[in-house]
Design a protein around this motif. Structure first.
Motif, PDB file in Angstrom:
ATOM      1  N   ALA A 208     -52.313  41.093 -46.219  1.00 25.81           N
ATOM      2  CA  ALA A 208     -51.522  41.307 -47.552  1.00 25.81           C
ATOM      3  C   ALA A 208     -50.661  40.176 -47.917  1.00 25.81           C
ATOM      4  O   ALA A 208     -50.683  39.458 -49.051  1.00 25.81           O
ATOM      5  CB  ALA A 208     -50.971  42.772 -48.048  1.00 25.81           C
TER       6      ALA A 208
ATOM      7  N   ARG B 246     -51.222  37.364 -50.729  1.00 23.56           N
ATOM      8  CA  ARG B 246     -50.057  37.149 -51.699  1.00 23.56           C
ATOM      9  C   ARG B 246     -49.575  35.654 -51.601  1.00 23.56           C
ATOM     10  O   ARG B 246     -49.476  35.006 -52.768  1.00 23.56           O
ATOM     11  CB  ARG B 246     -48.976  38.081 -51.177  1.00 23.56           C
TER      12      ARG B 246
ATOM     13  N   MET C 275     -55.592  41.405 -58.678  1.00 27.40           N
ATOM     14  CA  MET C 275     -54.552  42.162 -58.503  1.00 27.40           C
ATOM     15  C   MET C 275     -53.963  42.426 -59.659  1.00 27.40           C
ATOM     16  O   MET C 275     -53.149  43.406 -59.542  1.00 27.40           O
ATOM     17  CB  MET C 275     -53.573  40.948 -57.688  1.00 27.40           C
TER      18      MET C 275
ATOM     19  N   LEU D 279     -51.300  45.198 -53.791  1.00 24.90           N
ATOM     20  CA  LEU D 279     -51.270  43.858 -54.237  1.00 24.90           C
ATOM     21  C   LEU D 279     -51.335  43.650 -55.626  1.00 24.90           C
ATOM     22  O   LEU D 279     -52.371  43.976 -56.007  1.00 24.90           O
ATOM     23  CB  LEU D 279     -52.118  43.140 -53.430  1.00 24.90           C
TER      24      LEU D 279
ATOM     25  N   LEU E 140     -46.312  42.340 -53.203  1.00 21.81           N
ATOM     26  CA  LEU E 140     -46.687  43.778 -52.518  1.00 21.81           C
ATOM     27  C   LEU E 140     -45.910  44.592 -53.136  1.00 21.81           C
ATOM     28  O   LEU E 140     -44.897  44.871 -53.046  1.00 21.81           O
ATOM     29  CB  LEU E 140     -46.657  43.583 -51.112  1.00 21.81           C
TER      30      LEU E 140
END
Length: 180
Positions: free
Chosen positions: A9, A13, A69, A136, A149
């Motif tokens: 993650a 990101r 996302m 996310l 996150l």
């Protein structure tokens, strides 16, 4: 929820955050900068080269991930954006059954930017397996769109920072109510 070293993650990101919407700064403006970013994350060896096609695919992947996302704020089962699907289809990946579980691995030689982008695409599935994919999200402040996150217990976080973007949004709403 702490970030584990095996959790992809943070990588996803950080990739989405290579474009700072608010400051209009793009870390991936050239093929060379894409290759340097991938090398800096250990996705390709130092000195790897990227082509213009790799850059176009990388930017499509980044912006498609940003939209995916963003969809994590909505109802479950939201579709991937078409641009993301096209970018993923362009990447050289295959399924392997080594190391005790099915995994996606790049087909291109490890020193290519396409292989680095394929590793990013494989990180999506690793994030799903780790349970962090739906956490996310991107900031709902239109001027920000920073990826984060969501570590909140009920997965309801809407902004990258309550003190900055959340405050801006709430202040605008307050002022709009006062004018009405």
């Amino acid at each position: 929820m702490a970030e584990s070293q095996d959790d992809p993650a943070p990588l996803l990101r950080d990739f989405v955050n290579t474009l700072n919407v608010e400051a209009a700064e793009d870390e991936l403006m050239t093929p060379g900068r894409l290759a340097a970013w991938l090398a800096g994350r250990g996705l390709v060896p130092e000195g790897a080269r990227a082509s213009g096609t790799d850059l176009v695919t990388g930017i499509a992947l980044r912006e498609g991930l940003r939209e995916a996302m963003s969809a994590h704020h909505g109802p479950r089962g939201a579709d991937f954006p078409d641009d993301l699907d096209d970018a993923l289809a362009a990447l050289p990946l295959r399924v392997t059954l080594t190391e005790g579980r099915p995994r996606l691995v790049p087909l291109d030689p490890p020193g290519t930017a396409a292989a680095g982008l394929a590793r990013l695409a494989a990180a999506i599935m690793d994030s799903v397996a780790a349970g962090t994919w739906p956490r996310l999200k991107v900031c709902q402040e239109d001027t920000c769109r920073w990826a984060f996150l969501d570590t909140s217990k009920n997965r309801s976080r809407a902004w990258c920072s309550m003190s900055v973007c959340g405050n801006r949004t709430k202040t605008r709403a307050y002022r709009a109510r006062r004018r009405a």
